[in-house]
Design a protein around this motif. Structure first.
Motif, mmCIF file in Angstrom:
data_model
loop_
_atom_site.group_PDB
_atom_site.id
_atom_site.type_symbol
_atom_site.label_atom_id
_atom_site.label_comp_id
_atom_site.label_asym_id
_atom_site.label_seq_id
_atom_site.Cartn_x
_atom_site.Cartn_y
_atom_site.Cartn_z
ATOM 1 N N ARG A 33 36.120 -32.945 48.371
ATOM 2 C CA ARG A 33 36.717 -32.728 49.692
ATOM 3 C C ARG A 33 38.221 -32.488 49.627
ATOM 4 N NH1 ARG A 33 35.017 -37.962 50.278
ATOM 5 N NH2 ARG A 33 33.476 -37.316 51.815
ATOM 6 N N ASP A 34 38.858 -32.810 48.493
ATOM 7 C CA ASP A 34 40.310 -32.676 48.397
ATOM 8 C C ASP A 34 40.692 -31.374 47.705
ATOM 9 O OD1 ASP A 34 40.662 -35.197 49.569
ATOM 10 O OD2 ASP A 34 40.446 -36.195 47.623
ATOM 11 N N GLU A 35 41.931 -30.946 47.919
ATOM 12 C CA GLU A 35 42.438 -29.765 47.236
ATOM 13 C C GLU A 35 42.596 -30.048 45.747
ATOM 14 O OE1 GLU A 35 45.746 -27.855 49.116
ATOM 15 O OE2 GLU A 35 45.078 -28.438 51.120
ATOM 16 N N SER A 91 44.301 -22.809 47.975
ATOM 17 C CA SER A 91 45.199 -23.868 48.414
ATOM 18 C C SER A 91 45.748 -23.587 49.811
ATOM 19 C CB SER A 91 46.351 -24.013 47.409
ATOM 20 O OG SER A 91 47.258 -25.006 47.816
ATOM 21 N N ALA A 95 41.082 -27.288 51.465
ATOM 22 C CA ALA A 95 39.771 -27.590 50.902
ATOM 23 C C ALA A 95 38.660 -27.537 51.940
ATOM 24 C CB ALA A 95 39.793 -28.961 50.219
ATOM 25 N N GLU A 96 38.893 -28.077 53.126
ATOM 26 C CA GLU A 96 37.811 -28.116 54.116
ATOM 27 C C GLU A 96 37.405 -26.715 54.552
ATOM 28 O OE1 GLU A 96 36.451 -30.180 58.331
ATOM 29 O OE2 GLU A 96 38.292 -30.821 57.343
ATOM 30 N N GLY A 121 35.524 -38.838 45.921
ATOM 31 C CA GLY A 121 35.940 -37.667 46.680
ATOM 32 C C GLY A 121 34.878 -36.612 46.881
#
Length: 386
Positions: A33-35, A91, A95-96, A121
């Motif tokens: 879920r994170d960059e 980026s 991410a979402e 994550g």
């Protein structure tokens, strides 16, 4: 880029529509879920645990080229965008949004998500479903349940009881069970149910180091048979990792034909045994699906990682596998690109194989459409009772 543009135009319309229909991704993992920075992204796009050698990149792989070719347009880039440009755009979107675009573009109607990985994550099944516009259910990994039971420090006798109780609870909420015994011991294990005395003796050894990975063959067999007992109450399928995987695997020990003894013992019970991934042993897996009525197969992540070479793998599986025995999975993990590309290469490979058979007069367009429907979603709906 539309999905229908990737399907041979000569394929009859009824078959084209069956190939393009929503898929059931019966085995996948959450995506992050994170960059991600470049180093972490590159590790997430390979089964290797190591970065590429100095002066090289994991983008110089069939999967890396496929990401730049097919995923770049979904991020508003030209096909074949350079890796740096691709990652900068990723980026910029966040991410979402990237996950939403790629998961939705896969055209999946339901995700069955293996929740047994420890990496923090990862999206939950519900989050995968929300971003992908799909239903979602859980596949419970047996070895993770065992580790949690062992970590609670029960006595050896209580360990046996607790394991059965926990798996019964899992069976009430899950779509199926999965074992990674291929990683922990290999698939050539003694297929018989172990005796109670041998399990208690092995459990005493296990509970002395409960946080270590379970590798004891007696306890692995006990875990699998305890899961069989729980699965019978609900009619749940039992998945096994076979073939292609990460470096923790001894590849020769993951040949699905090594499960033959266990498969024979399972046949009277009527529970589906699902062989995941299978490559490079997909022909052995096709044989097992052809001769055992309760065995099902897919080629999973092999399609994503082989990318442009994947139609040949799918064609080899289709040489023998009954059409009512093949399932679709992406085995996506970490980056949503693997979800989208799994679906893309499955549809492209299947469409090419079907078009060849229709062109040669071997199959009618209705035959081809039926095979596409069964393989893409119908078989999974039946096996997992969706």
């Amino acid at each position: 880029m539309r999905a229908e543009d990737l399907i041979p135009s000569r394929l009859p319309e009824v078959t084209r529509q069956a190939v393009l229909a929503p898929l059931i991704d019966h085995h996948c993992h959450g995506v992050l879920r994170d960059e991600l920075d470049r180093a972490r992204f590159e590790l997430a796009m390979t089964e290797s645990h190591a970065p590429s050698p100095p002066g090289t990149t994991h983008f110089d792989t069939p999967l890396g080229v496929a990401i730049r070719r097919w995923c770049a347009p979904l991020l508003d880039l030209e096909p074949h965008a350079p890796p740096g440009v691709y990652l900068a755009r990723r980026s910029e979107l966040g991410a979402e949004e990237v996950n939403r675009r790629l998961l939705a573009a896969a055209g999946v109607g339901a995700f069955l998500v293996d929740t047994g990985l420890d990496e923090p994550g990862l999206l939950t099944p519900a989050e995968m479903g929300r971003l992908g516009g799909a239903a979602a259910d859980e596949i419970v990994r047996l070895e993770r349940v065992e580790r949690e039971v062992a970590a609670d420090g029960p006595s050896a006798v209580d360990y046996m009881d607790r394991l059965g109780e926990e798996l019964a609870k899992c069976a009430a909420r899950a779509a199926g069970f999965k074992s990674i015994v291929a990683y922990r011991h290999g698939l050539g294990f003694d297929p018989s149910r172990p005796s109670r005395g041998s399990v208690i003796a092995a459990a005493n050894r296990r509970l002395a180091e409960p946080r270590e990975r379970l590798t004891d063959p007696v306890l692995l067999r006990h875990l699998i048979w305890t899961a069989v007992d729980a699965a019978r109450e609900r009619g749940l399928p039992l998945q096994f990792h076979t073939g292609f995987g990460d470096p923790d695997l001894d590849l020769h020990a993951s040949d699905p034909s090594l499960l033959t003894g266990f498969v024979r013992l399972m046949q009277p019970l009527g529970l589906p045994v699902v062989l995941l991934h299978c490559y490079p042993y997909h022909r052995q897996a096709a044989y097992m699906a052809a001769v055992y009525p309760h065995v099902y197969v897919d080629v999973g992540l092999a399609l994503t990682h082989a990318a442009a070479g994947s139609p040949a793998i799918l064609a080899e599986l289709l040489e023998l596998v009954p059409f009512h025995k093949q399932l679709y999975s992406s085995d996506c993990y970490g980056v949503a690109e693997t979800c989208f590309l799994g679906a893309l290469y499955f549809r492209r490979g299947l469409a090419r194989a079907l078009a060849a058979r229709v062109d040669e007069g071997e199959w009618s367009s209705i035959d081809a459409a039926r095979a596409a429907h069964m393989t893409g979603s119908g078989n999974a709906r039946r096996v997992y009772r969706l």
